[in-house]
Design an enzyme around this catalytic site. Structure first.
Site, short mmCIF file in Angstrom:
data_model
loop_
_atom_site.label_atom_id
_atom_site.label_comp_id
_atom_site.label_asym_id
_atom_site.label_seq_id
_atom_site.Cartn_x
_atom_site.Cartn_y
_atom_site.Cartn_z
N LYS A 138 0.84 -1.21 0.00
CA LYS A 138 0.00 0.00 0.00
C LYS A 138 0.87 1.26 0.00
O LYS A 138 0.61 2.20 -0.76
CB LYS A 138 -0.94 -0.02 1.22
CG LYS A 138 -1.98 -1.14 1.14
CD LYS A 138 -2.94 -1.10 2.31
CE LYS A 138 -2.36 -1.67 3.57
NZ LYS A 138 -2.12 -3.13 3.49
N THR A 139 1.90 1.27 0.84
CA THR A 139 2.81 2.43 0.87
C THR A 139 3.58 2.55 -0.44
O THR A 139 3.78 3.66 -0.95
CB THR A 139 3.80 2.29 2.05
OG1 THR A 139 3.08 2.17 3.27
CG2 THR A 139 4.71 3.50 2.14
N THR A 174 -5.51 -1.75 7.14
CA THR A 174 -5.61 -3.20 7.16
C THR A 174 -6.97 -3.63 7.70
O THR A 174 -7.29 -4.82 7.69
CB THR A 174 -4.51 -3.80 8.06
OG1 THR A 174 -4.59 -3.23 9.37
CG2 THR A 174 -3.13 -3.50 7.48
N ASP A 199 -1.16 6.39 6.63
CA ASP A 199 -1.20 4.95 6.90
C ASP A 199 -2.04 4.70 8.15
O ASP A 199 -2.19 5.59 8.99
CB ASP A 199 0.23 4.44 7.11
CG ASP A 199 0.33 2.93 6.94
OD1 ASP A 199 -0.67 2.31 6.52
OD2 ASP A 199 1.40 2.38 7.24
N ARG A 202 6.57 -8.24 1.50
CA ARG A 202 7.42 -7.80 2.61
C ARG A 202 8.13 -8.98 3.25
O ARG A 202 9.32 -8.93 3.57
CB ARG A 202 6.59 -7.03 3.65
CG ARG A 202 7.42 -6.58 4.85
CD ARG A 202 6.56 -5.83 5.85
NE ARG A 202 6.21 -4.50 5.35
CZ ARG A 202 5.14 -3.82 5.76
NH1 ARG A 202 4.30 -4.36 6.63
NH2 ARG A 202 4.91 -2.62 5.28
#
Length: 346
Positions: free
Chosen positions: A68-69, A162, A113, A221
């Site tokens: 997302k980032t 999330t 975020d 990640r």
């Protein structure tokens, strides 16, 4: 235990973020996976650029670690805009948001975020900023309080969460695009790991990279984190080249099995089988048995076990499945319990 967990999809902190920054794609074309999201973003970016307007506000939602980032930074790069980054917990009062909004230029990106963790006063404060590009800011207090209307330059707010279900309906309704990020396939993760290996200058073979991808729980990640651990192991215990043997030994040292489960996952399932006869068992009881926080189990352990079908959530609690027992090599008691329950009915 969960903070240092290799298979956690949460960020490992500033050091890991700096490592990951060099591996992140810079453009939409460089991205792998999330085909539907990428296509929508490509069209939106091109249309906004042709009109000479900022993008509409965007909300990314989905499990942690899926990019997302990264996508927010890609959008800023594609739009040739500056990006200002913050998070829901960091914006505790209106003044925090005001400082960011007044420094935003035309077409800039404001990325928040964990936006579901914004406080109610802050959330309500940004409503007019999102809709009308203006805010009413109260200065001083008491009898001398006065409200000043500040016009803002047109910007794009990108939120990431999330837990989309925790967003209020008014906030969710102010986003023009709601984009869901899904877990990646092993093939897509292999491409991501291969790209990361090239950027790191690692000598590797395709099978070793595919092995890392298959243990990464569908999350880039985690894949990059495992690649880093395997790289260190290969450097110290091998020649520096990534081979299947080196990868298997490195992952065995990390106690990560062929399905991408670690010791905390297995402890969760063993507790259900050995202590609670396969369940159902409440999450608080399991947390007490393992000596872990409830949030750790709900946010870090359970999602993947549910995804692979090793645990069921029921109204009465968590239950183990036969597939999980087969994987652990433990007897499955579910059939016996169902037989006893049917007998009790008669």
């Amino acid at each position: 235990m969960a903070i240092d967990r290799v298979l956690s999809s949460d960020s490992g902190g500033p050091l890991e973020e700096n490592f990951s920054l060099a591996l992140r794609p810079r453009t939409i074309e460089e991205c792998v996976g999330q085909d539907n999201v990428r296509e929508k973003l490509k069209i939106a970016v091109q249309a906004a650029a042709q009109r000479g307007e900022p993008l509409e506000h965007i909300l990314f939602y989905g499990p942690p670690g899926l990019g997302k980032t990264t996508l927010a930074n890609i959008i800023a790069n594609e739009m040739n805009s500056a990006i200002r980054v913050s998070s829901g917990p960091a914006l505790t009062k209106q003044g925090d948001v005001m400082g960011m909004l007044t420094n935003v230029n035309e077409g800039d990106i404001l990325f928040i975020d964990e936006i579901h963790r914004l406080s109610a006063p802050v959330e309500e404060f940004i409503y007019p900023a999102m809709e009308d590009f203006k805010v009413d800011f109260t200065v001083e207090s008491g009898m001398h309080a006065k409200t000043i209307n500040f016009p803002l330059k047109r910007f794009t707010l990108i939120g990431a969460t999330t837990r989309a279900g925790l967003l209020s309906a008014p906030l969710r309704g102010r986003f023009g695009m709601l984009l869901h990020l899904e877990y990646y396939s092993d093939e897509q993760l292999t491409q991501i790991v291969a790209r990361s290996a090239r950027l790191l200058g690692l000598d590797s073979d395709a099978d070793s990279l595919g092995l890392i991808a298959s243990r990464s729980r569908g999350t880039p990640r985690i894949a990059n984190r495992l690649l880093k651990r395997v790289r260190d192991y290969a450097q110290v215990k091998g020649s520096g080249r990534l081979t299947v043997d080196i990868v298997e030994r490195a992952l065995k040292m990390e106690q990560i099995d062929e399905l991408g489960l670690d010791e905390l996952d297995r402890s969760f399932m063993r507790a259900l089988v050995n202590v609670y006869d396969g369940g159902p068992a409440g999450i608080d009881a399991i947390a007490a048995t393992l000596g872990e926080e409830r949030d750790t189990l709900e946010d870090v352990v359970e999602p993947y076990l549910l995804q692979v079908g090793f645990v069921r959530r029921t109204k009465r609690g968590r239950e183990i499945t036969k597939a999980a027992c087969d994987h652990l090599g433990l007897p499955y008691k579910g059939a016996d319990k169902e037989e006893h329950e049917q007998k009790d009915l008669f």
